[in-house]
Scaffold this active site. Sequence first.
Site, PDB file in Angstrom:
ATOM      1  N   GLU A 198      30.736  34.422  34.290  1.00  0.00           N
ATOM      2  CA  GLU A 198      31.585  34.130  33.104  1.00  0.00           C
ATOM      3  C   GLU A 198      32.790  35.056  33.060  1.00  0.00           C
ATOM      4  O   GLU A 198      33.291  35.383  31.980  1.00  0.00           O
ATOM      5  CB  GLU A 198      30.793  34.257  31.793  1.00  0.00           C
ATOM      6  CG  GLU A 198      29.610  33.340  31.648  1.00  0.00           C
ATOM      7  CD  GLU A 198      29.942  31.882  31.843  1.00  0.00           C
ATOM      8  OE1 GLU A 198      31.128  31.502  31.695  1.00  0.00           O
ATOM      9  OE2 GLU A 198      29.028  31.123  32.187  1.00  0.00           O
TER      10      GLU A 198
HETATM   11  C1  LIG Z   1      24.077  34.363  39.732  1.00  0.00           C
HETATM   12  C2  LIG Z   1      25.421  33.729  39.511  1.00  0.00           C
HETATM   13  C3  LIG Z   1      25.507  32.640  38.674  1.00  0.00           C
HETATM   14  C4  LIG Z   1      26.749  32.012  38.498  1.00  0.00           C
HETATM   15  N1  LIG Z   1      26.832  30.869  37.733  1.00  0.00           N
HETATM   16  C5  LIG Z   1      27.967  30.145  37.755  1.00  0.00           C
HETATM   17  C6  LIG Z   1      28.031  28.849  37.165  1.00  0.00           C
HETATM   18  O1  LIG Z   1      27.062  28.365  36.576  1.00  0.00           O
HETATM   19  N2  LIG Z   1      29.178  28.140  37.277  1.00  0.00           N
HETATM   20  C7  LIG Z   1      30.259  28.627  37.933  1.00  0.00           C
HETATM   21  O2  LIG Z   1      31.263  27.926  38.028  1.00  0.00           O
HETATM   22  N3  LIG Z   1      30.256  29.858  38.485  1.00  0.00           N
HETATM   23  C8  LIG Z   1      29.141  30.622  38.424  1.00  0.00           C
HETATM   24  N4  LIG Z   1      29.096  31.855  39.004  1.00  0.00           N
HETATM   25  C9  LIG Z   1      30.305  32.376  39.616  1.00  0.00           C
HETATM   26  C10 LIG Z   1      30.884  33.545  38.830  1.00  0.00           C
HETATM   27  O3  LIG Z   1      31.457  33.095  37.646  1.00  0.00           O
HETATM   28  C11 LIG Z   1      31.873  34.260  39.763  1.00  0.00           C
HETATM   29  O4  LIG Z   1      31.074  34.922  40.749  1.00  0.00           O
HETATM   30  C12 LIG Z   1      32.750  35.238  39.023  1.00  0.00           C
HETATM   31  O5  LIG Z   1      33.635  34.560  38.175  1.00  0.00           O
HETATM   32  C13 LIG Z   1      33.545  36.131  39.988  1.00  0.00           C
HETATM   33  O6  LIG Z   1      34.165  35.392  40.985  1.00  0.00           O
HETATM   34  P1  LIG Z   1      33.957  35.828  42.514  1.00  0.00           P
HETATM   35  O7  LIG Z   1      32.498  35.989  42.746  1.00  0.00           O
HETATM   36  O8  LIG Z   1      34.681  34.881  43.385  1.00  0.00           O
HETATM   37  O9  LIG Z   1      34.604  37.247  42.618  1.00  0.00           O
HETATM   38  P2  LIG Z   1      36.148  37.534  42.910  1.00  0.00           P
HETATM   39  O10 LIG Z   1      37.000  36.688  42.061  1.00  0.00           O
HETATM   40  O11 LIG Z   1      36.358  37.471  44.378  1.00  0.00           O
HETATM   41  O12 LIG Z   1      36.275  39.036  42.416  1.00  0.00           O
HETATM   42  C14 LIG Z   1      35.900  40.161  43.225  1.00  0.00           C
HETATM   43  C15 LIG Z   1      36.321  41.436  42.494  1.00  0.00           C
HETATM   44  O13 LIG Z   1      37.733  41.430  42.304  1.00  0.00           O
HETATM   45  C16 LIG Z   1      38.066  41.571  40.938  1.00  0.00           C
HETATM   46  N5  LIG Z   1      39.206  40.722  40.600  1.00  0.00           N
HETATM   47  C17 LIG Z   1      39.467  39.474  41.050  1.00  0.00           C
HETATM   48  N6  LIG Z   1      40.605  39.025  40.523  1.00  0.00           N
HETATM   49  C18 LIG Z   1      41.092  39.992  39.734  1.00  0.00           C
HETATM   50  C19 LIG Z   1      42.245  40.127  38.905  1.00  0.00           C
HETATM   51  N7  LIG Z   1      43.123  39.156  38.752  1.00  0.00           N
HETATM   52  N8  LIG Z   1      42.405  41.287  38.214  1.00  0.00           N
HETATM   53  C20 LIG Z   1      41.505  42.300  38.330  1.00  0.00           C
HETATM   54  N9  LIG Z   1      40.417  42.216  39.090  1.00  0.00           N
HETATM   55  C21 LIG Z   1      40.194  41.083  39.782  1.00  0.00           C
HETATM   56  C22 LIG Z   1      36.822  41.145  40.156  1.00  0.00           C
HETATM   57  O14 LIG Z   1      36.753  41.794  38.907  1.00  0.00           O
HETATM   58  C23 LIG Z   1      35.714  41.574  41.111  1.00  0.00           C
HETATM   59  O15 LIG Z   1      35.369  42.899  40.881  1.00  0.00           O
HETATM   60  C24 LIG Z   1      27.900  32.519  39.144  1.00  0.00           C
HETATM   61  C25 LIG Z   1      27.786  33.658  39.961  1.00  0.00           C
HETATM   62  C26 LIG Z   1      26.569  34.247  40.165  1.00  0.00           C
HETATM   63  C27 LIG Z   1      26.479  35.417  41.101  1.00  0.00           C
END
Ligand SMILES: Cc1cc2nc3c(=O)[nH]c(=O)nc-3n(C[C@H](O)[C@H](O)[C@H](O)COP(=O)(O)OP(=O)(O)OC[C@H]3O[C@@H](n4cnc5c(N)ncnc54)[C@H](O)[C@@H]3O)c2cc1C
Length: 591
Positions: A434
């Site tokens: 989220e």
């Molecule tokens: C168990 C689990 C359940 C989930 N459930 C759902 C679901 O039901 N539906 C769904 O759609 N998604 C779901 N997700 C996905 C989840 O919402 C994303 O993992 C999350 O939004 C982060 O995206 P990412 O993993 O690609 O990390 P990234 O976007 O790659 O981020 C990696 C790091 O970079 C930082 N970062 C990235 N962009 C910025 C920025 N602009 N400014 C500052 N910092 C930044 C982040 O804070 C983080 O520390 C789930 C994930 C998990 C692990």
Amino acid sequence: MSQYQAPIKDILFVLDQLIGLDNITKLDGCEDINIDFVESVLTGAAEIATEVIAPTNVDGDRYGVSLKNGVVEVPPGYQEAYDKYIQGGWNGLGFKPEFGGQGLPSIIAIPVNEIVMAANFSWSHLALLSQAAIRAMEIHANDELKNLYLPKMVSGKFSGTMVLTESQAGSDLAALNTTAEPEEQHYKITGQKIFITWGDHELTDNIIHMVLARLPEAPEGVRGISLFLVPKYLVNADGSLGKRNSVEAVSLEHKLGIHGCATCVMNYDAAEGYLVGQPNQGLACMFTMMNDARIGVGNESVAIAERSYQQALTYAKDRIQGTTHDGGKRVSIIHHPDVRRMLLTMKSQIEAMRAIVYMTAVELDLSRRSVSESDRKLHRKRADLLTPVVKGWCSEISQELTSIGLQIHGGMGYIEETGAAQHFRDARITTIYEGTTGIQANDLVGRKILKDNGLALQTLLQDIELTISELDTGHSIITRIEDELSESIESVNSSLNYLMNHYRDDQHLAGSISYNFLMMLGTLIAGWMALKSAQAAAKKIQSNASDQAFYEAKITSAQFFTEQILPKVHAYGKSIRTSSTATMAMTEEQF
Ligand SMILES: Cc1cc2nc3c(=O)[nH]c(=O)nc-3n(C[C@H](O)[C@H](O)[C@H](O)COP(=O)(O)OP(=O)(O)OC[C@H]3O[C@@H](n4cnc5c(N)ncnc54)[C@H](O)[C@@H]3O)c2cc1C
């Protein structure tokens, strides 16, 4: 292993004494709500949570979920718990009666959810995501979709999902590639999504996926994203189930925690879907879901921290180790000052977190049910300001608290038998999904503070000052809390001024300090709640209310928060005001 006890007394104290349930009873549809009614609802929720849902928690973690021959298998007891949950009408508590809901305000639905989430954190995600999908449908779907899907979603016969993430599009949804091709009255949705919570299972008759995708010729970036309803089974006009849609879970993620929750890689292969809301407005619609889900994550952070606390407390009372300070008799570890510090760090912050979540729930209710448009707007603005704090601060604190819960167990916490480690592992997701804490902090500083010229925040600070100015208890501990809180407000005010005066000169300033800003504000608001809690408890004591020990403990807990946690506001504030260019100074190679 300790049994979960729903903290009904604490919940009622917050509702009745801190956030003023009477604010709600004036609202449309809430006229019959009073504290006795709320207590009876919470008692019912506690019964199903402790007797039916909580017993599935440990098995949920140990057995986990698996995908066999295209079917997601769930841990023992999950189906029975879900059936009882929906038979009791718990899924529809906060939704409109016209679709079968009970029309209760968030300020009742959210505490009920806290109890359910604490009982089995993994299992509860099914309802959390379904409820967010229902909210988006209620607001954005056309009548045809609402009438066909909402009654079954509200009753819980159908569950809902939130389908945003793709491998290249996580925090940055602008990068998503899933497509939607128009065909007759519907669309063909094609793409692969990852990390989809409860994306597939057999616990419900159907699964309603709320999917973000791009229409042909849609503008680049977030302005070209639309929202689609994609059912697992197509639904005929009479409500009966039709053929299977081309939607499937192709694998399950292997995770650190929430083993009892299916996190799926989902494939949509020209699946039939229906537009929700306007073309290219999908992100705005999704934000309705995300805002609800973000408050839900703040709430589940309270829940998992409470569960961890209860377990740690039981252990601390049972575990004999060491002697009294004078080397006398052997004692249980709760007698040691440092163990008490850990327990109070947990207790005082859980109380503050709960109060912040419920205060936000009231703002949500006022923003949805107030009579005048201007009141609705005012409360919407406060809820918007609080949402990243609820999600970001509470989830960060739940990491610390579930880690302390484990620490209190010593080595028994690190091994799996006691269950303390499960809470720590389960809580770890809350700062990630989220929107990570970084994204919440950007939202707070960028959208909720800078874009607003700091006005909503200033109003909030004035409200805290008002609480202080209205104090009349003459209680020495409360006077101390009041003084510390006044100093903390000054610290936040000067950090706000610093940010407003300098962010234009330094393009990286806002991003560099946003996390500290979020933590500073969360800690300040928690201090506000601690003050209100101590004040309410002192009044109860003065009026000779029964259970004086409960109210005395509230004052001690607020005092501990003020002495040991609130001073962090100054450290965060100082780091914001003295923020140098260090964050961006190193080259990539220097890291
Ligand atoms: C168990 C689990 C359940 C989930 N459930 C759902 C679901 O039901 N539906 C769904 O759609 N998604 C779901 N997700 C996905 C989840 O919402 C994303 O993992 C999350 O939004 C982060 O995206 P990412 O993993 O690609 O990390 P990234 O976007 O790659 O981020 C990696 C790091 O970079 C930082 N970062 C990235 N962009 C910025 C920025 N602009 N400014 C500052 N910092 C930044 C982040 O804070 C983080 O520390 C789930 C994930 C998990 C692990």
